[in-house]
Design an enzyme around this catalytic site. Structure first.
Site, PDB file in Angstrom:
ATOM      1  CG  ASN A 233      17.681  41.412  67.150  1.00  0.00           C
ATOM      2  OD1 ASN A 233      18.551  41.518  66.297  1.00  0.00           O
ATOM      3  ND2 ASN A 233      16.894  40.352  67.249  1.00  0.00           N
TER       4      ASN A 233
ATOM      5  CG  ASP B 260       7.302  42.153  69.613  1.00  0.00           C
ATOM      6  OD1 ASP B 260       8.337  42.055  70.298  1.00  0.00           O
ATOM      7  OD2 ASP B 260       6.429  41.261  69.588  1.00  0.00           O
TER       8      ASP B 260
END
Ligand code: ITT
Length: 193
Positions: free
Chosen positions: A9, A68
């Site tokens: 990401n 996460d």
């Protein structure tokens, strides 16, 4: 001292790079031979962050940090939670935000309280360190701002601004990722011992 950031990401990576300027570590992005991370089969942010960190550390032979994270919305009983990246069919930031706005519009519960959560896990040769952070706010009714990533355009912080309106240093002063990062920083030497 190199540490791999186990993420694909780009938004997360940019925030890590900004945070890393304050540290003695060299945080590196994934090399091109790692073009996929393992399936996120965990039931918690922690478990998924560990899956990513362990895979990357074992593959590269250096310490790695997995991130996460996601958004928990009270009116949706905590959804999308660990499924934040895979919330809409396409999984694009735009579609994820649109789906959330639509669900909240149709929801009986009109409260819009929510929080970002971030779990960071560092891994090297069986050694594990971890930390977490959160950021309270409300889900807006429309998009605003063009900075950041993910749900930032529809997340309103205490000051009344949408996260996507904040400059990166302003987001890093309050974010779930930065508070987790600052806590993890103290533990990082354990990975190298
Ligand atoms: P990696 O697994 O490669 O790290 P990912 O995007 O799949 O990338 P996650 O599984 O942790 O990462 O999903 C987190 C999702 O939650 C992410 O895609 C965003 O949509 C959202 N999210 C997390 N942190 C955020 C932040 O600071 N601002 C906005 N949205 C965020």
């Amino acid at each position: 001292m190199k540490i791999a950031v186990a993420t694909q990401n780009i938004g997360k990576l940019k925030e890590f790079n900004e945070l890393a300027t304050l540290t003695p570590y060299d945080f590196i992005k994934l090399p091109s031979n790692i073009n996929q991370l393992p399936a996120e089969t965990g039931k918690t942010f922690y478990e998924n962050a560990l899956i990513k960190a362990k895979f990357v550390s074992d593959t590269l032979g250096i310490p790695a940090i997995g991130d996460d994270s996601g958004l928990e919305v009270d009116a949706l009983d905590g959804r999308p939670g660990i499924y934040s990246a895979r919330y809409s069919d396409t999984g694009t930031d735009q579609d994820n935000c649109l789906k959330l706005l639509k669900e909240l519009e149709e929801c009986k519960d009109k409260t819009r309280n929510a929080r970002f959560k971030c779990s960071l896990v560092g891994y090297f040769q069986g050694k594990i360190i971890s930390s977490s952070g959160s950021l309270e706010g409300k889900i807006a009714t429309q998009f605003k701002g063009s900075n950041g990533f993910g749900y930032d355009p529809i997340f309103v912080v205490e000051s009344g601004y949408h996260l996507a309106e904040l400059k990166k240093n302003e987001k890093n002063e309050i974010s779930h990722r930065s508070s987790a990062f600052l806590k993890l920083l103290k533990e990082i030497p354990l990975l190298f011992n």
